[in-house]
Design an enzyme around this catalytic site. Structure first.
Site, PDB file in Angstrom:
ATOM      1  N   TRP A 140       0.800  -1.223   0.000  1.00  0.00           N
ATOM      2  CA  TRP A 140       0.000   0.000   0.000  1.00  0.00           C
ATOM      3  C   TRP A 140       0.831   1.270   0.000  1.00  0.00           C
ATOM      4  O   TRP A 140       0.339   2.334  -0.352  1.00  0.00           O
ATOM      5  CB  TRP A 140      -0.925   0.022   1.215  1.00  0.00           C
ATOM      6  CG  TRP A 140      -0.210  -0.207   2.530  1.00  0.00           C
ATOM      7  CD1 TRP A 140      -0.081  -1.389   3.190  1.00  0.00           C
ATOM      8  CD2 TRP A 140       0.497   0.769   3.307  1.00  0.00           C
ATOM      9  NE1 TRP A 140       0.659  -1.218   4.340  1.00  0.00           N
ATOM     10  CE2 TRP A 140       1.029   0.102   4.431  1.00  0.00           C
ATOM     11  CE3 TRP A 140       0.723   2.141   3.169  1.00  0.00           C
ATOM     12  CZ2 TRP A 140       1.782   0.753   5.413  1.00  0.00           C
ATOM     13  CZ3 TRP A 140       1.470   2.798   4.143  1.00  0.00           C
ATOM     14  CH2 TRP A 140       1.989   2.105   5.240  1.00  0.00           C
ATOM     15  N   LYS A 189      -2.466  -8.348  -7.622  1.00  0.00           N
ATOM     16  CA  LYS A 189      -3.237  -8.165  -6.388  1.00  0.00           C
ATOM     17  C   LYS A 189      -2.682  -6.948  -5.650  1.00  0.00           C
ATOM     18  O   LYS A 189      -1.651  -7.022  -4.982  1.00  0.00           O
ATOM     19  CB  LYS A 189      -3.127  -9.410  -5.508  1.00  0.00           C
ATOM     20  CG  LYS A 189      -3.602  -9.235  -4.048  1.00  0.00           C
ATOM     21  CD  LYS A 189      -5.048  -8.821  -3.937  1.00  0.00           C
ATOM     22  CE  LYS A 189      -5.502  -8.739  -2.470  1.00  0.00           C
ATOM     23  NZ  LYS A 189      -4.944  -7.570  -1.749  1.00  0.00           N
ATOM     24  N   PRO A 190      -3.342  -5.774  -5.767  1.00  0.00           N
ATOM     25  CA  PRO A 190      -2.886  -4.602  -5.008  1.00  0.00           C
ATOM     26  C   PRO A 190      -3.341  -4.700  -3.561  1.00  0.00           C
ATOM     27  O   PRO A 190      -4.254  -5.454  -3.226  1.00  0.00           O
ATOM     28  CB  PRO A 190      -3.572  -3.443  -5.727  1.00  0.00           C
ATOM     29  CG  PRO A 190      -4.828  -4.034  -6.279  1.00  0.00           C
ATOM     30  CD  PRO A 190      -4.506  -5.478  -6.615  1.00  0.00           C
ATOM     31  N   ALA A 191      -2.706  -3.925  -2.700  1.00  0.00           N
ATOM     32  CA  ALA A 191      -3.055  -3.916  -1.276  1.00  0.00           C
ATOM     33  C   ALA A 191      -4.474  -3.387  -1.078  1.00  0.00           C
ATOM     34  O   ALA A 191      -4.928  -2.481  -1.790  1.00  0.00           O
ATOM     35  CB  ALA A 191      -2.072  -3.060  -0.495  1.00  0.00           C
ATOM     36  N   SER A 205       6.022  -7.578   3.972  1.00  0.00           N
ATOM     37  CA  SER A 205       6.739  -7.950   5.191  1.00  0.00           C
ATOM     38  C   SER A 205       7.507  -9.254   5.000  1.00  0.00           C
ATOM     39  O   SER A 205       7.129 -10.115   4.201  1.00  0.00           O
ATOM     40  CB  SER A 205       5.763  -8.101   6.359  1.00  0.00           C
ATOM     41  OG  SER A 205       4.975  -9.272   6.202  1.00  0.00           O
ATOM     42  N   GLU A 227      10.747  -8.628  -2.328  1.00  0.00           N
ATOM     43  CA  GLU A 227      11.344  -7.424  -1.736  1.00  0.00           C
ATOM     44  C   GLU A 227      10.669  -7.275  -0.388  1.00  0.00           C
ATOM     45  O   GLU A 227       9.504  -6.898  -0.306  1.00  0.00           O
ATOM     46  CB  GLU A 227      11.117  -6.224  -2.649  1.00  0.00           C
ATOM     47  CG  GLU A 227      11.978  -5.034  -2.290  1.00  0.00           C
ATOM     48  CD  GLU A 227      11.213  -3.996  -1.494  1.00  0.00           C
ATOM     49  OE1 GLU A 227      11.453  -3.934  -0.257  1.00  0.00           O
ATOM     50  OE2 GLU A 227      10.400  -3.269  -2.072  1.00  0.00           O
ATOM     51  N   LEU A 228      11.426  -7.588   0.681  1.00  0.00           N
ATOM     52  CA  LEU A 228      10.838  -7.748   2.000  1.00  0.00           C
ATOM     53  C   LEU A 228      11.250  -6.625   2.945  1.00  0.00           C
ATOM     54  O   LEU A 228      11.675  -5.567   2.512  1.00  0.00           O
ATOM     55  CB  LEU A 228      11.208  -9.129   2.545  1.00  0.00           C
ATOM     56  CG  LEU A 228      10.846 -10.297   1.612  1.00  0.00           C
ATOM     57  CD1 LEU A 228      11.321 -11.624   2.177  1.00  0.00           C
ATOM     58  CD2 LEU A 228       9.360 -10.337   1.326  1.00  0.00           C
ATOM     59  N   CYS A 287      10.071   0.640   3.249  1.00  0.00           N
ATOM     60  CA  CYS A 287      10.979  -0.440   3.639  1.00  0.00           C
ATOM     61  C   CYS A 287      12.428   0.043   3.647  1.00  0.00           C
ATOM     62  O   CYS A 287      13.273  -0.546   4.326  1.00  0.00           O
ATOM     63  CB  CYS A 287      10.825  -1.630   2.705  1.00  0.00           C
ATOM     64  SG  CYS A 287      11.051  -1.227   0.963  1.00  0.00           S
TER      65      CYS A 287
END
Length: 467
Positions: free
Chosen positions: A130, A154-156, A208, A229-230, A263
């Site tokens: 998001w 799938k967007p937030a 996450s 990408e976390l 992030c």
């Protein structure tokens, strides 16, 4: 319907359709059907489509920026920058589409030719966050389409409208139906369907580390390609030879932009002890003067957090730090009066006397809180900064070239900004080490994540035919 609230006002910003499992399956089927044709288009055709999307985004920058701000809260100036970055990704990968090269490998037999060609991996399941609802879509969709893949996106749930508006531009430039498919539905259900689908050949995710690990486990069931990408826990290092004012400007850009909800945002500020007091006071003075407000207002420098859960997390980290000995130099509390009454605002905060026993030292914050830690020398610093789990972004301010070489080698992070709080660019790879991710986005490396290599050996008659 899915209701999306403006985090600055609490008012309903958008209502979008909320799908079910059948809708997800339909999207996967549409992407599968489209792949057979899209994967066979020429690189030039795909390049032209992506360049057209980039142009449409630039033409609609103000509108797209306003959608971003209304649904996730970042300041309008930040949102404009995000739209420009997203357009740049489409432009960059429009060019990279034409640079997918194979190679010829020397054979051990004179009657053979050995070649390696690159092919699109297939249908891609893309799950985006998001906090950058347009740029993260671009960073995944642009290289996937450039490579010849089709996408189920799938967007937030906190910010779906940005992705929907972006996809409308795909229709305007004539990209064929089924090449990009958007599903707005329960995240766990969508990911389960994607993981169990043989048609989905790759999963790309930004979010996450906890969720990333679950997706990695799920992808193993059908041995899907993955790029992740976390989470991050970025250190911001200030040595005593640095330009203090320049370093403080850097903190403001890397910590308080997007209200710290990135992030790559600074999570810890490590300051050499000889300048710590001066640095801390100067930073607190600057932070206390930041203008907090509704992101849609041009004068706002820090907007709201995305929801009440985010506020609660920041409050808990600050309370834990204070209980364990930290001091609040500025901020440290939720803003809830007057124009802030219905929004999710937290005062930009600076903490000092932070130590390793505090949760904020090791847990990702995702909020406008800057904890200051002191160090004496490089040896002590390295024990502080190299996180056991995270290794995404890091920042360092110094004018000593020898130190720059030593420290950039020693920092266990995928990206290092030296005297640069915003080192990220579309033409360079973005990604972390350790539990901060798998694979790279951006740069020439970004398109390789959506390609697989095929070896071809041709045996032929090694004589010239005679009449």
């Amino acid at each position: 319907m899915l209701t999306v609230k403006n985090p600055a006002t609490g008012e309903i910003a958008y209502e979008v359709p909320y799908g079910n499992q059948e809708h997800v399956n339909q999207a996967i089927q549409a992407a599968t059907d489209a792949f057979s044709k899209w994967s066979k288009t020429t690189a030039l055709e795909r390049s032209n489509f992506l360049a057209a999307v980039a142009g449409k985004m630039k033409d609609n920058k103000e509108f797209l920026a306003s959608v971003i701000t209304k649904e996730m809260g970042k300041t309008i100036s930040d949102a404009r920058g995000e739209v420009q970055m997203a357009a740049d990704y489409f432009q960059w990968f429009s060019e990279q589409a034409k640079r997918v090269y194979g190679e010829t490998v020397p054979a051990n037999d004179v009657s053979k030719r050995t070649m390696v060609i690159k092919k699109p991996v297939g249908v891609v399941g893309a799950i985006t966050p998001w906090n950058f609802p347009v740029a993260m879509v671009a960073r995944k969709v642009a290289p996937a389409l450039a490579a010849g893949c089709t996408v189920v996106l799938k967007p937030a749930s906190q910010s779906p409208q940005s992705a929907i508006e972006l996809c409308k531009l795909f229709d305007e430039v004539g990209i064929p139906a089924g090449v990009l498919n958007v599903v707005t539905a329960k995240s766990s259900m969508v990911s389960d369907v994607m993981m169990n689908s043989q048609a989905i050949r790759k999963i790309t995710f930004t979010g996450s580390t906890e969720v990333g690990k679950q997706l990695l486990e799920g992808a193993a069931k059908t041995v899907k390609h993955v790029s992740m990408e976390l989470g991050g826990h970025a250190p911001f290092i200030v040595f005593d030879d640095a330009d203090i004012d320049d370093a403080i400007d850097g903190v403001l850009k890397s910590k308080y932009r997007c209200s710290g909800q990135m992030c790559t945002a600074t999570n810890r500020i490590h300051v050499q002890s000889s300048i710590a007091e001066l640095f801390s006071q100067k930073l607190a003075d600057r932070v206390s003067s930041l203008h907090v407000g509704n992101g849609i207002n041009e004068e706002s420098e820090v907007g709201p957090l995305v929801d009440q859960q985010a506020i609660a997390k920041v409050e808990a980290q600050v309370a834990d730090a204070v209980q364990k000995g930290a001091s609040i130099l500025t901020g440290g509390k939720r803003l809830s009066e007057n124009e802030f009454a219905k929004g999710n605002f937290f005062a930009p905060t600076v903490l000092k006397n932070v130590n390793q026993d505090m949760n904020i030292y090791t847990e990702e914050t995702f909020g406008p809180v800057a904890p200051i830690i002191t160090f004496e020398n490089e040896e002590e610093l390295l024990l502080q900064v190299n996180h056991a789990e995270y290794g995404l972004a890091s920042y360092m301010y110094t004018n000593d070239m020898s130190r720059i070489i030593r420290m950039t080698d020693a920092l266990e992070y995928g990206m290092v900004g030296v005297n640069d709080p915003l080192p990220f660019t579309v033409q360079a790879p973005f990604g972390g080490t350790k539990e901060s991710g798998v694979g790279k986005e951006g740069g020439h490396q970004g398109i390789d994540e959506y390609l697989e290599e095929k070896m071809i050996s041709i045996r032929f008659k090694n004589t010239v035919p005679t009449n």
